[in-house]
Design a protein around this motif. Structure first.
Motif, PDB file in Angstrom:
ATOM      1  N   VAL A  95     -15.346  -1.891  -6.975  1.00  0.00           N
ATOM      2  CA  VAL A  95     -15.460  -0.763  -6.047  1.00  0.00           C
ATOM      3  C   VAL A  95     -15.854  -1.233  -4.646  1.00  0.00           C
ATOM      4  O   VAL A  95     -15.247  -0.819  -3.651  1.00  0.00           O
ATOM      5  CB  VAL A  95     -16.473   0.268  -6.583  1.00  0.00           C
ATOM      6  CG1 VAL A  95     -16.779   1.319  -5.525  1.00  0.00           C
ATOM      7  CG2 VAL A  95     -15.940   0.934  -7.839  1.00  0.00           C
TER       8      VAL A  95
ATOM      9  N   PHE B 169     -11.956  -2.146  -3.368  1.00  0.00           N
ATOM     10  CA  PHE B 169     -11.502  -0.904  -2.735  1.00  0.00           C
ATOM     11  C   PHE B 169     -11.297  -1.029  -1.222  1.00  0.00           C
ATOM     12  O   PHE B 169     -10.361  -0.427  -0.687  1.00  0.00           O
ATOM     13  CB  PHE B 169     -12.481   0.229  -3.043  1.00  0.00           C
ATOM     14  CG  PHE B 169     -12.246   0.885  -4.386  1.00  0.00           C
ATOM     15  CD1 PHE B 169     -11.499   0.251  -5.368  1.00  0.00           C
ATOM     16  CD2 PHE B 169     -12.772   2.129  -4.676  1.00  0.00           C
ATOM     17  CE1 PHE B 169     -11.286   0.841  -6.608  1.00  0.00           C
ATOM     18  CE2 PHE B 169     -12.564   2.742  -5.911  1.00  0.00           C
ATOM     19  CZ  PHE B 169     -11.819   2.093  -6.874  1.00  0.00           C
TER      20      PHE B 169
ATOM     21  N   CYS C 101     -10.318  -8.952  -6.683  1.00  0.00           N
ATOM     22  CA  CYS C 101     -11.115  -9.138  -5.475  1.00  0.00           C
ATOM     23  C   CYS C 101     -10.919 -10.513  -4.842  1.00  0.00           C
ATOM     24  O   CYS C 101     -10.683 -10.624  -3.638  1.00  0.00           O
ATOM     25  CB  CYS C 101     -12.601  -8.922  -5.789  1.00  0.00           C
ATOM     26  SG  CYS C 101     -12.964  -7.270  -6.401  1.00  0.00           S
TER      27      CYS C 101
ATOM     28  N   SER D  51      -7.048  -9.208  -3.256  1.00  0.00           N
ATOM     29  CA  SER D  51      -7.603  -8.633  -2.024  1.00  0.00           C
ATOM     30  C   SER D  51      -7.688  -9.676  -0.921  1.00  0.00           C
ATOM     31  O   SER D  51      -7.393  -9.383   0.248  1.00  0.00           O
ATOM     32  CB  SER D  51      -8.992  -8.037  -2.296  1.00  0.00           C
ATOM     33  OG  SER D  51      -8.898  -6.945  -3.189  1.00  0.00           O
TER      34      SER D  51
ATOM     35  N   THR E  61     -13.684   3.771   2.330  1.00  0.00           N
ATOM     36  CA  THR E  61     -14.336   3.119   1.187  1.00  0.00           C
ATOM     37  C   THR E  61     -15.404   4.032   0.603  1.00  0.00           C
ATOM     38  O   THR E  61     -15.522   4.180  -0.623  1.00  0.00           O
ATOM     39  CB  THR E  61     -14.966   1.775   1.608  1.00  0.00           C
ATOM     40  OG1 THR E  61     -13.953   0.917   2.135  1.00  0.00           O
ATOM     41  CG2 THR E  61     -15.638   1.101   0.424  1.00  0.00           C
TER      42      THR E  61
ATOM     43  N   SER F 107     -13.825   6.714  -1.376  1.00  0.00           N
ATOM     44  CA  SER F 107     -13.380   6.197  -2.673  1.00  0.00           C
ATOM     45  C   SER F 107     -14.548   6.103  -3.649  1.00  0.00           C
ATOM     46  O   SER F 107     -14.425   6.456  -4.831  1.00  0.00           O
ATOM     47  CB  SER F 107     -12.728   4.817  -2.501  1.00  0.00           C
ATOM     48  OG  SER F 107     -11.620   4.875  -1.625  1.00  0.00           O
TER      49      SER F 107
ATOM     50  N   THR G  53     -13.345   4.894 -12.500  1.00  0.00           N
ATOM     51  CA  THR G  53     -12.953   3.831 -11.571  1.00  0.00           C
ATOM     52  C   THR G  53     -11.459   3.556 -11.638  1.00  0.00           C
ATOM     53  O   THR G  53     -10.784   3.444 -10.606  1.00  0.00           O
ATOM     54  CB  THR G  53     -13.729   2.535 -11.872  1.00  0.00           C
ATOM     55  OG1 THR G  53     -15.123   2.772 -11.704  1.00  0.00           O
ATOM     56  CG2 THR G  53     -13.300   1.420 -10.934  1.00  0.00           C
TER      57      THR G  53
ATOM     58  N   LEU H 253      -8.605   4.152  -8.909  1.00  0.00           N
ATOM     59  CA  LEU H 253      -7.805   2.988  -8.521  1.00  0.00           C
ATOM     60  C   LEU H 253      -6.315   3.300  -8.621  1.00  0.00           C
ATOM     61  O   LEU H 253      -5.535   2.941  -7.727  1.00  0.00           O
ATOM     62  CB  LEU H 253      -8.165   1.798  -9.415  1.00  0.00           C
ATOM     63  CG  LEU H 253      -7.449   0.477  -9.121  1.00  0.00           C
ATOM     64  CD1 LEU H 253      -7.780   0.001  -7.710  1.00  0.00           C
ATOM     65  CD2 LEU H 253      -7.849  -0.579 -10.134  1.00  0.00           C
TER      66      LEU H 253
ATOM     67  N   LEU I 133      -5.177   5.567  -5.777  1.00  0.00           N
ATOM     68  CA  LEU I 133      -5.072   4.875  -4.496  1.00  0.00           C
ATOM     69  C   LEU I 133      -3.949   3.845  -4.490  1.00  0.00           C
ATOM     70  O   LEU I 133      -3.404   3.521  -3.431  1.00  0.00           O
ATOM     71  CB  LEU I 133      -6.407   4.188  -4.170  1.00  0.00           C
ATOM     72  CG  LEU I 133      -7.613   5.116  -4.008  1.00  0.00           C
ATOM     73  CD1 LEU I 133      -8.883   4.306  -3.765  1.00  0.00           C
ATOM     74  CD2 LEU I 133      -7.395   6.109  -2.878  1.00  0.00           C
ATOM     75  N   THR I 134      -3.610   3.328  -5.662  1.00  0.00           N
ATOM     76  CA  THR I 134      -2.575   2.287  -5.747  1.00  0.00           C
ATOM     77  C   THR I 134      -1.196   2.829  -5.403  1.00  0.00           C
ATOM     78  O   THR I 134      -0.416   2.170  -4.701  1.00  0.00           O
ATOM     79  CB  THR I 134      -2.550   1.669  -7.157  1.00  0.00           C
ATOM     80  OG1 THR I 134      -3.785   0.978  -7.387  1.00  0.00           O
ATOM     81  CG2 THR I 134      -1.397   0.674  -7.301  1.00  0.00           C
TER      82      THR I 134
ATOM     83  N   HIS J 130      -0.760   3.367  -1.650  1.00  0.00           N
ATOM     84  CA  HIS J 130      -0.919   2.036  -1.055  1.00  0.00           C
ATOM     85  C   HIS J 130       0.368   1.225  -1.215  1.00  0.00           C
ATOM     86  O   HIS J 130       0.835   0.580  -0.271  1.00  0.00           O
ATOM     87  CB  HIS J 130      -2.090   1.319  -1.737  1.00  0.00           C
ATOM     88  CG  HIS J 130      -2.269  -0.104  -1.315  1.00  0.00           C
ATOM     89  ND1 HIS J 130      -2.716  -0.472  -0.062  1.00  0.00           N
ATOM     90  CD2 HIS J 130      -2.077  -1.270  -1.998  1.00  0.00           C
ATOM     91  CE1 HIS J 130      -2.789  -1.789   0.023  1.00  0.00           C
ATOM     92  NE2 HIS J 130      -2.402  -2.298  -1.151  1.00  0.00           N
TER      93      HIS J 130
END
Length: 271
Positions: free
Chosen positions: A13, A17, A181, A185, A211, A214, A238, A242, A245-246, A249
């Protein structure tokens, strides 16, 4: 329990995120000075996220399957973005993008099946069986691309082996947190470097605000799902956030190819 569930979710997160929250800066950049255009894009972004949530509510198994498929495509497309001239990009992208999904699910079958059932609150036998079948296809494809077609360099093969080793060693949520991450990311931020950096103070405020929103949605999900066990609600909330948002995105990054458009705008004109 804290070490196995809460810490990796906390990392996902707070570290993972924000890489998606940078979409707000991208939207503002591509909209230029047009607040109307920015508002239209943001509205579309939110609507797509809401549609994704509705899919999860109506059919959680389909929602989870869609998340896995989109993640494989998105991960793989980013991992091959700097080698698009090499043949078989889509196949290479599938191999690289599917690596975390295949390795984690097959190296930790019982734990992953438990996580899947926790997320969708239903039986996941069909999805688990499908992943096992795809594992054989994935392994054969690696062999064909690496040995027959020789499109993977030695450093890439070493990365595949090393990353697989790490994901086998780590518990499932830790493995996903590490990949999401530290690998995905990080590479996403690296790809942003030529398009939006340096980010203005307003831009960082947008990233921070999105963020926080989220995180709020994850916390709201805890009250919505209200499982007896907190860690189950946290995992479920979570991953649904996710997923929500994916989808937008991916449409922004892979569909609209906003980074390419911003990169073209940033290039100096030819004489």
């Amino acid at each position: 329990m804290i070490w196995e569930f809460f810490i990796p979710i906390f990392i996902i997160v707070l570290v993972g995120f924000p890489h998606g929250a940078v979409d707000g800066v991208l939207i503002l950049r591509v909209a230029g000075k047009s607040l109307l255009r920015a508002g239209i894009i943001f509205t579309g972004y939110v609507l797509i996220a809401l549609i994704t949530v509705l899919i999860w509510i109506a059919e959680p198994n389909a929602g989870l399957a869609i998340l896995l498929i989109l993640s494989v495509y998105h991960f793989g497309r980013l991992d091959t973005s700097h080698s698009s001239e090499i043949p078989h990009r889509y196949l290479r992208g599938f191999v690289l993008g599917a690596l975390p999904v295949i390795v984690i699910s097959q190296a930790h079958q019982m734990e992953v099946e438990y996580l899947f059932r926790t997320i969708v609150t239903k039986e996941v036998d069909l999805l688990v069986s499908a992943l096992r079948v795809f594992t054989f296809f994935w392994a054969a494809l690696i062999f064909w691309l690496a040995i027959v077609r020789r499109v993977f360099s030695m450093p890439q093969l070493f990365e595949i082996a090393a990353l697989s080793f790490v994901l086998i060693l780590l518990p499932p949520l830790w493995g996903f947190a590490f990949y999401f991450c530290a690998i995905h990311s990080f590479r996403h931020f690296k790809s942003l470097r030529n398009s939006i950096f340096p980010i203005s103070q307003v831009g960082w405020c947008v990233v921070g605000a999105l963020t926080i929103i989220s995180i709020f949605l994850v916390v709201f999900g805890l009250t919505w799902f209200d499982n007896v066990e907190l860690h189950k609600s946290l995992v479920q909330s979570t991953f649904i956030v996710l997923a929500a948002l994916t989808m937008p995105h991916m449409i922004l990054i892979d569909g609209y190819q906003i980074l390419n458009k911003l990169g073209q705008d940033a290039r100096p004109p030819k004489d």
